[in-house]
Design an enzyme around this catalytic site. Structure first.
Site: not given
Ligand SMILES: *Cc1c(COP(=O)(O)O)cnc(C)c1O
Ligand code: SF4
Length: 422
Positions: A119, A131, A135, A138, A140, A299, A336, A343
């Site tokens: 942006y 982390c 998760c 995730c 990434r 995503d 996204d 987004k």
């Protein structure tokens, strides 16, 4: 379980003898994270076949579950929301044709390693690949949890150098991995160097530790953060069952230190893709002073297809919230865009029709109303900012509304030019 009951390690035989000073120490929690099927089997019942599938999925994306978060898993349910987010599933091995390695093209918009400048006025700074809990959904996963490593000091130096040489950057969003897994000293060094850059107005940090490792957020840690204000923390609660006495205390420590809190949820099939669950979640968040900020459409990252819902589900959730409950409780639902478009907000239609005279709108109850437009709606703006602005300063569709161009055909996007890869 009532929402604010503290997590009781006594319930889990493996943790029954852990002294409270260890249990409440974030370093102990990180050191004792569950990292394989064998360890996890000591906390929750696992079938032999399940263990096998788990070992296979672990080849692709590792596991780490803090004892605290593991103790939150419902022992009697195989499909509970905590378990689904933390425990590897053989479905992660399924690759769908639509799956992408880097769906948000964070690398495509990356002028230096660990930094995404997409942006005009803000950047995403990735400071670690670690982390506290990995998760399963995730976004990434291509980098996070592949190796347990924080960003290399040279990489962070380069990213800070980039930020300081780009005066248009007024907002730096620190993420990872989870930035709160860095030592307090290391994080503070990044914050103080960012604060020394005059054009950086605000700092934002995304961290899931309030949810999966609330012991991290001590009053002393919150006090350190508060020295780098204005600083915002966005966390990642996906289900109201994640709100416990401990996570509420973590959020209170941050809020009491003057740090505004937001929440970004991911819409996950079987976890929170239900208007009732989401409504309860946003209510519980406001009770612990966390403002719901975004709900993300899941995503197209590899191996998370089993978590995806339709975009319509997100719209339905917004329909069930807006008007029905406190406006502050209503997050923005965003997709996204694959390929790095950023987004894109999606919401139900509230404008039904237009004429020169009237705009016809509907409210959440289904009542249809008209708004009578002013007689002369057009007037040029003469505010001092507009008088000083040079023409065609505005980019994108907003620019079309302000100047005399007839059409917009983006050939070279500003963000591509920035990264020298048109
Ligand atoms: C999400 C994101 C931001 C921040 O977006 P906001 O809408 O300002 O919260 C910035 N850069 C990248 C690359 C992002 O993905
Ligand atoms: S906390 Fe964020 S970066 Fe870490 S595994 Fe979860 S979603 Fe990925």
């Amino acid at each position: 379980m009532s929402i604010h009951a503290p997590v009781n390690p006594q319930k889990v035989p493996l943790y029954a003898d852990v002294p409270p000073e260890d249990w409440n120490d974030w370093r102990w929690q990180m050191r004792h994270a569950l990292r394989n099927a064998e360890d996890l089997g000591q906390v929750i019942p696992l079938e032999r076949m399940e263990k096998k599938g788990m070992e296979e999925s672990l080849q692709k994306f590792r596991m780490a579950i803090t004892p605290y978060y593991a103790a939150l898993i419902d022992q009697n349910r195989e499909d509970g929301p905590i378990r689904a987010q933390a425990v590897p599933n053989v479905l992660e091995l399924v690759e769908r044709p639509s799956d992408l390695l880097d769906p948000l093209s964070e690398e495509g918009d990356s002028p230096v390693p660990g930094l995404t400048h997409r942006y005009p006025d803000r950047v995403l700074l990735l400071v670690t690949r670690v982390c506290a809990m990995y998760c399963r959904h995730c976004t990434r996963r291509r980098t996070v949890g592949q190796e347990d490593s924080h960003g290399r000091p040279e990489e962070i130096d380069m990213a800070l150098q980039y930020i300081s040489s780009h005066e248009e950057i007024r907002d730096v969003l620190i993420s990872g991995g989870d930035p709160f897994t860095l030592s307090t000293e290391r994080l503070e060094s990044i914050l103080s160097r960012l604060r020394a850059i005059p054009h950086v107005e605000i700092i934002r940090i995304g961290s899931r530790t309030p949810v999966v490792l609330p012991q991290r957020i001590t009053p002393a840690f919150a006090a350190m953060l508060s020295r780098y204000q204005p600083l915002y923390v966005n966390t990642h609660f996906n289900h109201y069952k994640e709100i416990t006495a401990e996570s509420a205390q973590a959020c209170a420590n941050l809020a009491n230190a003057g740090i505004p809190l937001g929440n970004q949820s991911v819409l996950l099939k079987g976890v929170n893709d239900c208007p009732r669950i989401m409504k309860k979640l946003v209510h519980e968040l406001l009770k612990i002073r966390v403002k719901p900020y975004y709900i993300y459409q899941c995503d197209l990252s590899m191996g998370i297809g089993h978590f995806r819902t339709s975009i319509a589900k997100g719209e339905q959730i917004i329909e069930s919230l807006r008007g029905h409950t406190t406006g502050m409780a209503v997050p923005t639902f965003v997709v996204d865009a694959p390929g790095g478009g950023g987004k894109i907000p999606v919401m139900p239609n509230y404008v039904l029709s237009h004429s020169d005279r009237h705009t016809v709108l509907r409210n959440y109850e289904g009542v249809i109303t008209t708004y009578t437009e002013p007689d002369e709606p057009y007037s040029e703006c003469h505010c001092e900012l507009c008088r000083e602005a040079s023409p065609s300063q505005e980019n994108g569709v907003a620019g079309l509304l302000q100047d005399d161009r007839l059409s917009l055909e983006p050939t070279v996007l500003q963000r591509r030019r920035r990264n020298g890869s048109s």
